[in-house]
Design a protein around this motif. Structure first.
Motif, short mmCIF file in Angstrom:
data_model
loop_
_atom_site.label_atom_id
_atom_site.label_comp_id
_atom_site.label_asym_id
_atom_site.label_seq_id
_atom_site.Cartn_x
_atom_site.Cartn_y
_atom_site.Cartn_z
N GLY A 223 0.78 -1.23 0.00
CA GLY A 223 0.00 0.00 0.00
C GLY A 223 0.81 1.28 0.00
N LEU A 224 2.01 1.26 -0.59
CA LEU A 224 2.85 2.45 -0.59
C LEU A 224 2.16 3.63 -1.27
CD1 LEU A 224 5.50 3.91 -0.05
CD2 LEU A 224 6.42 2.92 -2.16
N PHE A 225 1.51 3.38 -2.40
CA PHE A 225 0.85 4.50 -3.10
C PHE A 225 -0.24 5.13 -2.24
CE2 PHE A 225 3.18 2.95 -6.65
CZ PHE A 225 3.20 3.95 -7.61
N LYS A 248 9.30 10.98 -2.90
CA LYS A 248 9.46 12.00 -3.94
C LYS A 248 9.09 11.45 -5.32
CE LYS A 248 14.46 11.14 -4.33
NZ LYS A 248 15.80 11.75 -4.21
N GLU A 249 9.38 10.15 -5.57
CA GLU A 249 9.05 9.57 -6.86
C GLU A 249 7.54 9.45 -7.05
OE1 GLU A 249 13.00 8.05 -5.42
OE2 GLU A 249 10.97 8.10 -4.59
N ILE A 250 6.85 9.04 -5.99
CA ILE A 250 5.40 8.84 -6.10
C ILE A 250 4.67 10.17 -6.08
CG2 ILE A 250 3.41 7.69 -5.07
CD1 ILE A 250 5.28 5.45 -4.24
N TYR A 251 5.24 11.18 -5.45
CA TYR A 251 4.68 12.52 -5.56
C TYR A 251 4.64 12.95 -7.03
CZ TYR A 251 3.69 14.52 -0.96
OH TYR A 251 3.10 14.84 0.23
N ARG A 252 5.66 12.60 -7.77
CA ARG A 252 5.69 12.98 -9.19
C ARG A 252 4.62 12.23 -9.98
NH1 ARG A 252 11.81 13.97 -11.27
NH2 ARG A 252 10.61 15.07 -12.87
N GLN A 266 11.78 4.36 -11.04
CA GLN A 266 12.64 5.40 -10.48
C GLN A 266 12.93 5.12 -9.01
OE1 GLN A 266 14.09 8.28 -11.98
NE2 GLN A 266 13.60 7.05 -13.78
N LEU A 267 11.95 4.63 -8.30
CA LEU A 267 12.15 4.28 -6.89
C LEU A 267 13.18 3.16 -6.76
CD1 LEU A 267 11.60 4.09 -3.90
CD2 LEU A 267 9.38 3.06 -4.39
N LYS A 268 13.09 2.16 -7.59
CA LYS A 268 14.08 1.07 -7.55
C LYS A 268 15.47 1.61 -7.87
CE LYS A 268 10.95 -2.71 -8.87
NZ LYS A 268 10.62 -3.70 -9.93
N ARG A 269 15.55 2.42 -8.91
CA ARG A 269 16.86 2.96 -9.31
C ARG A 269 17.46 3.83 -8.22
NH1 ARG A 269 17.61 8.05 -13.15
NH2 ARG A 269 16.90 8.89 -11.13
N ASN A 270 16.67 4.72 -7.65
CA ASN A 270 17.18 5.60 -6.61
C ASN A 270 17.57 4.84 -5.36
OD1 ASN A 270 16.84 7.81 -8.29
ND2 ASN A 270 14.83 8.35 -7.45
#
Length: 318
Positions: A223-225, A248-252, A266-270
């Motif tokens: 339930g991260l989103f 910050k990624e999900i805010y975008r 992007q979350l995985k990469r960061n």
């Protein structure tokens, strides 16, 4: 373990560090259980309330009865500095020593850890009003991002900790460098006030990255989103907390800049990049006894970790 503190000239402190997803939480609980200890969080984002899934915060059922400290102590709207953490952590450590409990500090935020282990003095840099005025004029002319870039050039680690909009803290970090010739990240005492046992957990990079990717997928399933949406709809913006990886990624995504798939990638990469920076920092900034978690299960590594702690601090396990 009632007499463990009397065996040493300095109070004992166990520190467990390493990259994200390597197994620090479980290890800290096992060490605390073995030596009548309690756990102190040193992850800069786990201090925030309502940010549980994205920070991989330990769940109550995972604590196995071990008390945990410095979790959920701030609202996401609040700023919380390294100096704040140092003060709070030192108070917890003193309380644990007074109760004959072994403090076990665990986390991946290097500046938080070293602010305590090496007792950095945050009050010894003299303020320079004329330089502050110069910085204010610079911001007026060139903007907050340009100011933040100046800090990035001088002290990349500190710049990572401070959001560009937090101009006051950027000013302070630049003032410290101007007044002392050294960065906030470097200004630590050479000798620790504690008898330290510093455990580092590491792992083959490919295996670690697999674990990080899997952890992100599990966060999404948990339930991260929805967690981020609640913060987003509460108008929590331009704060220190929302600069955390996973938010910050999900805010975008909610801003319409990313698709959900792009936000997750992007979350995985960061997260992978952050893990690499964590390993590099601890290998260069701390005297660490490293334990490779690549081969075998964590449970198979715990006995050797406990032997190291017992030998380093002259302790007996339960």
């Amino acid at each position: 373990m009632d007499s463990w503190r009397n065996k040493m000239t300095k109070p004992a402190l166990v520190v467990i560090v390493g990259p994200t997803a390597v197994g620090k939480t479980k290890t800290s609980i096992e060490v605390a259980k073995a030596f009548h200890g309690e756990v102190i969080n040193s992850d800069s984002m786990q201090i925030y309330q309502r940010m549980d899934i994205g920070t991989a915060k330990v769940k109550p059922e995972e604590m196995e009865g071990v008390p945990h400290h410095l979790l959920d102590i701030c609202s996401p709207e609040e700023d919380y500095s390294v100096a704040d953490y140092q003060k709070d952590a030192q108070q917890v450590i003193d309380d644990l020593h007074n109760r004959n409990k072994l403090p076990v500090m665990v986390g991946g935020t290097g500046l938080y850890v070293r602010s305590v282990t090496h007792n950095y003095n945050f009050n010894d840099a003299i303020s320079d009003p004329s330089y502050r005025q110069e910085l204010e004029e610079f911001v007026n002319n060139y903007g907050v991002d340009a100011l933040h870039s100046r800090l990035q050039e001088i002290d990349p680690e500190r710049a990572r900790q401070i959001h560009p909009n937090n101009v006051r803290r950027v000013f302070r970090a630049l003032e410290v460098f101007r007044a002392t010739g050294s960065t906030v990240s470097d200004r630590y005492a050479e000798e620790s006030p504690y008898n330290l046992a510093v455990i580092g957990l590491t792992m083959d990079r490919e295996r670690l990255y697999e674990r990080i990717n899997l952890r992100v997928e599990m966060m999404v399933q948990e339930g991260l989103f929805d967690e981020v949406k609640k913060l987003y709809e509460s108008n929590v913006r331009d704060t220190q907390s929302i600069q955390a990886i996973g938010y910050k990624e999900i805010y975008r995504y909610f801003d319409g800049e990313y698709s959900s798939e792009t936000a997750i990638e992007q979350l995985k990469r960061n997260s992978r990049r952050y893990a690499k920076r964590q390993l590099t920092w601890f290998k260069h900034q701390m005297d660490v006894e490293w334990f490779d978690m690549t081969n075998g299960k964590l449970d198979e590594k715990i006995p050797s970790i406990l032997r190291f702690v017992a030998g380093k601090l002259d302790l007996k396990s339960n």
